[in-house]
Design an enzyme around this catalytic site. Structure first.
Site, PDB file in Angstrom:
ATOM      1  N   ASP A 135     154.459  26.977 112.914  1.00  0.00           N
ATOM      2  CA  ASP A 135     155.063  25.652 113.067  1.00  0.00           C
ATOM      3  C   ASP A 135     156.098  25.384 111.975  1.00  0.00           C
ATOM      4  O   ASP A 135     156.101  26.032 110.927  1.00  0.00           O
ATOM      5  CB  ASP A 135     153.988  24.550 113.070  1.00  0.00           C
ATOM      6  CG  ASP A 135     153.150  24.505 111.794  1.00  0.00           C
ATOM      7  OD1 ASP A 135     152.794  25.574 111.279  1.00  0.00           O
ATOM      8  OD2 ASP A 135     152.870  23.393 111.301  1.00  0.00           O
ATOM      9  N   GLU A 146     150.211  24.302 110.310  1.00  0.00           N
ATOM     10  CA  GLU A 146     150.041  24.409 108.856  1.00  0.00           C
ATOM     11  C   GLU A 146     150.627  23.192 108.165  1.00  0.00           C
ATOM     12  O   GLU A 146     150.073  22.653 107.223  1.00  0.00           O
ATOM     13  CB  GLU A 146     150.727  25.684 108.336  1.00  0.00           C
ATOM     14  CG  GLU A 146     150.438  25.987 106.865  1.00  0.00           C
ATOM     15  CD  GLU A 146     151.413  25.335 105.883  1.00  0.00           C
ATOM     16  OE1 GLU A 146     151.090  25.301 104.684  1.00  0.00           O
ATOM     17  OE2 GLU A 146     152.474  24.847 106.293  1.00  0.00           O
TER      18      GLU A 146
HETATM   19 ZN   LIG Z   1     155.198  27.017 104.982  1.00  0.00          ZN
END
Ligand SMILES: [Zn+2]
Length: 385
Positions: free
Chosen positions: A73, A135
């Site tokens: 992401d 993340e």
């Molecule tokens: Zn990163």
């Protein structure tokens, strides 16, 4: 190999995998690429079915092995002033521009580009590829993945997380824990304070206790800690509550965060503050109003990466890069979650965090070349003598 990396990065950048949106196309692309090379692939969907983690493995089906890990992401581009389309790779003066080029699709592209090299060889130790979702919004994908991996019979023993460190070796970072604590009291007239439960006043006492514990944490700092500051830090970010001078406030919320240098500090601090709530604040509040309450909502608890004496991942990356310089960093990564599972973890990847999350994010071809050299160097470590 740099040309393959550039081509793959071009494809990866074109998937607009902002954390709020799906990453399935990117994961399918990586799974196809690795699957075509003979890797065993496993796509693990989240509960919405719109996002997924990928684990792919080359070599023998056994415990141990080395994992290359990255998050798929990226942060949003809204309200950022980009020179060109952030989801279209642009090359200029030895730099590749695009959202996610350094954080951290450059590393993923390099990993995918070296994969054919390992697929052709008889590996004596498995090589794994781990790509996660979410993340940037609290390591949610990695948390899910680590839970799954905990149930697996075989898993990697070493993980290299390619977050942008300019290829410097990072063995530690603090955790990041965010909380919102809500105080529910009892409203009343300001002239009769004993008839109400003043949520703001209880919140202030709670905050004062946190600040007292913050001083304790300075004494808990591990000897030789290289973090700045060396201890677990804590701060109050926001307090909201109350209506007017003469009204006893019935509600107050406190947003606060802690950056633990080790997991036990978080446990210790939360136990101490919870004990203060349960033994001191709540009995006083409930003596006036049985419905009074103090509730702490965990916004996120990203664990840190704790430097340790015996770190195989660090030894390997140190040999591969020829550098003995080891740093700690200020930003968080998924590394601590892997470490929690008993894996040895290190952070080392191309690009600089200076460019991450900003408009005109880029990674230089030089950085990608260094990363490829490191990854190619894994070969003798994965093939029996
Ligand atoms: Zn990163």
């Amino acid at each position: 190999m740099i040309d393959d990396t550039r081509d793959i990065l071009c494809d990866l950048i074109a998937f607009p995998t902002v954390s709020a949106d799906s990453n399935l196309e990117l994961i399918a692309y990586a799974a196809d690429h690795l699957g075509a090379l003979g890797a065993r692939t496993s796509v693990i969907l989240d509960e919405t079915g719109h996002k997924a983690n990928l684990i792919a493995s080359l070599g023998p089906e056994e415990d141990g092995g080395i994992a290359l890990s990255g998050h798929s992401d990226v942060v949003p581009v809204a309200d950022q002033d980009w020179t060109s389309d952030p989801f279209e790779l642009r090359e200029e003066n030895g730099r590749l521009y695009g959202r996610g080029t350094c954080d951290m699709k450059g590393f993923i592209a390099a990993s995918l580009a070296v994969a054919p090299l390992f697929a052709e060889r008889p590996l004596s130790r498995p090589l794994h590829f781990i790509f996660t979702y979410d993340e940037e919004v609290g390591c949610l994908g990695a948390r899910h993945l680590v839970d799954e991996m905990g149930r697996m019979e075989t898993r990697p023993s070493v993980v290299i997380i390619g977050e942008p460190t300019e290829m410097r070796i990072v063995e530690g970072h603090k955790g990041c824990c965010e909380y919102t604590t809500t105080f529910t009291g009892l409203e009343g007239h300001g002239s009769m304070p004993d008839h109400g439960v003043n949520a703001v006043e209880y919140a202030v006492r709670y905050v004062a206790k946190l600040m007292e514990l913050r001083e304790d944490m300075k004494r808990w700092a591990p000897p030789g800690s290289r973090f700045d500051p060396p201890w677990t830090s804590l701060q109050i970010g926001r307090i909201a509550g109350g209506v007017a001078h003469n009204v006893i406030p019935g509600l107050c919320t406190v947003d606060w965060e802690m950056r633990p240098v080790r997991a036990e500090d978080r446990v210790r601090l939360r136990a101490a503050i919870d004990a203060y709530v349960n033994d001191t604040l709540l009995p006083e509040m409930r003596a006036v109003s049985p419905d009074a309450d103090v509730f702490t909502h965990v916004i996120g608890e990203v664990v840190g990466l704790e430097p340790c004496d015996d770190n195989e991942a660090l030894r390997i990356v140190s040999e591969l890069t020829g550098s003995n310089e080891v740093d700690v960093i200020a930003f968080g990564t998924e590394a601590g979650l892997f470490q929690e599972l008993g894996m040895s973890a290190v952070v080392c990847g191309p690009g600089s965090v200076e460019q991450a999350h900003k408009p005109d994010e880029f990674v230089s071809l030089n950085q990608l070349e260094s990363c490829l050299a490191m990854l190619r160097g894994l070969e003798p470590r994965l093939i029996a003598e």
